[in-house]
Structures are given as C-alpha cells and as structure tokens.
Scaffold this active site. Structure first.
Site, short mmCIF file in Angstrom:
data_model
loop_
_atom_site.label_atom_id
_atom_site.label_comp_id
_atom_site.label_asym_id
_atom_site.label_seq_id
_atom_site.Cartn_x
_atom_site.Cartn_y
_atom_site.Cartn_z
N SER A 140 46.04 23.64 -38.01
CA SER A 140 45.84 25.03 -37.55
C SER A 140 44.42 25.16 -37.02
CB SER A 140 46.02 25.96 -38.76
OG SER A 140 45.59 27.27 -38.45
N TYR A 153 45.04 28.32 -47.72
CA TYR A 153 45.57 27.93 -46.41
C TYR A 153 44.57 27.02 -45.69
CZ TYR A 153 48.10 28.39 -41.98
OH TYR A 153 48.83 28.12 -40.83
P1 NAD Z 1 57.53 30.52 -39.65
O1 NAD Z 1 57.44 31.25 -40.95
O2 NAD Z 1 58.08 31.27 -38.49
O3 NAD Z 1 58.36 29.18 -39.83
C1 NAD Z 1 58.16 28.33 -40.94
C2 NAD Z 1 59.51 27.76 -41.38
O4 NAD Z 1 59.25 26.89 -42.51
C3 NAD Z 1 60.48 28.85 -41.87
O5 NAD Z 1 61.75 28.72 -41.26
C4 NAD Z 1 60.56 28.63 -43.37
O6 NAD Z 1 61.83 28.95 -43.92
C5 NAD Z 1 60.27 27.13 -43.47
N1 NAD Z 1 59.81 26.75 -44.79
C6 NAD Z 1 59.01 27.44 -45.64
N2 NAD Z 1 58.87 26.79 -46.79
C7 NAD Z 1 59.58 25.64 -46.67
C8 NAD Z 1 59.82 24.54 -47.53
N3 NAD Z 1 59.33 24.52 -48.78
N4 NAD Z 1 60.59 23.52 -47.09
C9 NAD Z 1 61.15 23.56 -45.84
N5 NAD Z 1 60.96 24.58 -45.00
C10 NAD Z 1 60.18 25.60 -45.40
O7 NAD Z 1 56.04 30.02 -39.38
P2 NAD Z 1 55.36 29.17 -38.20
O8 NAD Z 1 54.17 29.94 -37.79
O9 NAD Z 1 56.33 28.72 -37.20
O10 NAD Z 1 54.83 27.94 -39.06
C11 NAD Z 1 55.03 26.58 -38.70
C12 NAD Z 1 53.75 25.80 -38.95
O11 NAD Z 1 52.75 26.23 -38.03
C13 NAD Z 1 53.16 25.99 -40.34
O12 NAD Z 1 52.69 24.75 -40.82
C14 NAD Z 1 51.99 26.93 -40.08
O13 NAD Z 1 51.01 26.81 -41.06
C15 NAD Z 1 51.54 26.44 -38.72
N6 NAD Z 1 50.71 27.36 -37.96
C16 NAD Z 1 51.15 28.61 -37.63
C17 NAD Z 1 50.31 29.46 -36.90
C18 NAD Z 1 50.73 30.85 -36.50
O14 NAD Z 1 49.86 31.62 -36.04
N7 NAD Z 1 51.98 31.22 -36.65
C19 NAD Z 1 49.03 29.02 -36.50
C20 NAD Z 1 48.63 27.75 -36.86
C21 NAD Z 1 49.47 26.92 -37.58
#
Ligand code: NAD
Length: 270
Positions: A140, A153
C-alpha cells in the site's frame, strides 16, 4: 510473459482489487484460481469468469491448514501456479491506544500471515517446476508512508513490502519475479468492511467510507498488476497520491514526517 492459459491465483478475489485482478487476467486468457472468505461474492465472480475459471473456493487466508489444502487442490489440477497475487486484506483504523490485541491478530492474520501462506504454499512448486513465474504482493501507499492512527495496517503493509523486496533477491535466480504493489486510495469495500476503534474514529467511519468512494477504480490496480507481471518492477505505486509519496520518500523523506504530523493534527485523537 504470455498470459494465455497461465494459472493465476488471486486471494481476496471477491471484491475490489482482487475481483478486478481476477477479471483482468481472465481477459488476458489466463486460467484463474480465486479464493475469498465471502461465498456470495465468489459465486458472482465464478459466473463472471466463465470458462476462465479453474477453481473458485472459499478460503480464509489466515487459516494455515485450510490454505495448505487449498494449495494442494490447485496442485492436483496444475503442476504449479504461474502467477500468485496475494491480495486479501482488511483494515483497522484508530489510535494505537484504542486498538485491541484481537484487532492486531485479525489484521496481521490476513494482511501478513495470509501473504506468508500464499508464498509458502505456492512458491516451492514454482521453483521445482523450473519455468519461472511471478509473485505479486499487495502492499500500500501505507507501506511507504507511516501515517498515524493506522498502526496495525501500516505495520502489515511495511512488512509486506519488506518481505517482497527480500524475496525478490532470493527468487531471481529461479526466474520468478516479485513485485510489491503500493496503491493509493482505491474505491473498494475495505473501509466499509473494516474496523474502526475508539469513539472518534468510529464516528468518522461514514466520512472515510465516502472519501474512499472518490478513489481510483480497482481496475487501475488490476492493470498495474498485469503490467508488473510483464515488466517485473520491485515496487509499483498506483495512483497520483502513491506516486507522489513514493517520490518524496526517495528524494525528500523528511517531508513525510511533516505530512504525518499534519495528518495527526487533522485526524489524531486528543
Ligand atoms: P475489498 O474489501 O474490496 O476486498 C478485499 C477482499 O478480501 C474481500 O472480498 C474480502 O472478503 C476478502 N477477505 C477479507 N479477509 C479475508 C480472508 N481472511 N481470507 C480471504 N479473503 C479475505 O478491499 P480492497 O481495497 O480491494 O483490498 C485488496 C488489497 O488492496 C488489500 O490487501 C488492501 O490492503 C490493499 N489496498 C487497498 C487500498 C484501497 O484504497 N482500497 C489501497 C492500498 C492497498
């Protein structure tokens, strides 16, 4: 790497970046292995993947035994994965003082142990097969910028970036690339589905959820992930905010301290 018919594993593929990534690889002709804790989301994804679906399975990435069995199932169908995208992640917002050890365990279980499990259970077969491959770990902007009030986080995302940079050196002789993806703010469910701790942060949750709706679409990150598999960068920021933070960290790291202090004044408790 020509992605047609390659076996691509995506964790947390039910929503946001994971879902967009699974669909992006399917559009390239890859065969997709997808997992998530949310069965309803997986059912929708399975239909969207059509004949590009190799395996779609409910999995909690923090569960070691379940992950082992999941990887065994994949390796019963294919000798090794070509690409593994360790994407599943959750968020906890709140001061360190308000963050319980249970919150730490939950977050590190998914964001860090989940990534370790994905690497542990898939990389050995990639190495043994000897045909290369790529590991993509989702860090991230907060794996570069240590913003206050999200310590768990930040700890998980710095760890994922560090793990990826170290692993990259080890896997290079095996022609396996490793990339840490560092997105800025992306419009996904992560805050809405995440935890806020403490009264101040809990009261702010709706505002933060609304702010994330103005983030980049997850397809932009998916596109960067597909590109990364082709070009093998060590770290790939995604979004204007992430590029600015990454550049500041390189050329003027002290400005990030000032930025952190500003975030603390604006959002900090007390
Ligand atoms: P999101 O919540 O839309 O999707 C995350 C998915 O992971 C969900 O479908 C959830 O059900 C699943 N999940 C949660 N716990 C789980 C587990 N124990 N085992 C399997 N699946 C699980 O969020 P996102 O933003 O798409 O997140 C994806 C990645 O991107 C994460 O690692 C997040 O930290 C990272 N990220 C997101 C952002 C942002 O701004 N959204 C920025 C930087 C990094």
């Amino acid at each position: 790497m020509n992605l047609k018919d390659r076996v691509v594993v995506v964790t947390g593929a039910g929503s946001g970046i994971g879902r967009a990534t699974a669909l992006a690889f399917a559009a390239e002709g890859s065969r997709v292995v997808a997992c998530d804790v949310d069965q309803a989301r997986l059912d929708t994804l399975a239909a969207e993947l059509g004949d590009r679906k190799l395996l779609v399975k409910k999995l909690d990435v923090s569960d070691r035994l379940a992950f082992r069995l999941f990887a065994d199932e994949v390796h019963a169908i294919a000798p090794a994965a070509d690409v593994v995208v360790n994407n599943a992640g959750v968020a906890v917002g709140g001061t360190f003082l308000d963050t319980s050890l249970e919150d730490w365990d939950w977050l590190l279980g998914v964001n860090l142990r989940g990534v370790v499990h994905g690497c542990h259970f898939f990389i050995p077969k990639m190495v043994a097969r000897g045909a290369g491959g790529h590991v993509v770990n989702i860090s991230s902007i907060l794996g570069i910028f240590p913003a206050p009030n999200v310590t768990a986080y930040v700890a998980s995302k710095f760890a994922v970036r560090g793990l990826s940079l170290s692993l990259r050196q080890e896997l290079a002789p095996h022609k396996i690339g490793v990339t840490a993806i560092c997105p800025g703010m992306i419009a996904t469910q992560i805050v809405a589905d995440g935890r806020m701790t403490g009264t101040q942060m809990t009261a702010r949750k709706t505002k933060v959820v609304d702010a994330f709706k103005r983030g980049l679409p997850p397809a932009k990150v998916a596109q960067a992930i597909v590109e990364a598999v082709r070009t093998n960068p060590a770290v790939r920021p995604v979004g204007y905010d992430a590029h600015v933070i990454a550049a500041l960290q390189r050329v003027a790291p002290r400005t990030l301290n000032a930025l952190a202090a500003q975030v603390q004044r604006r959002f900090g408790a007390g």
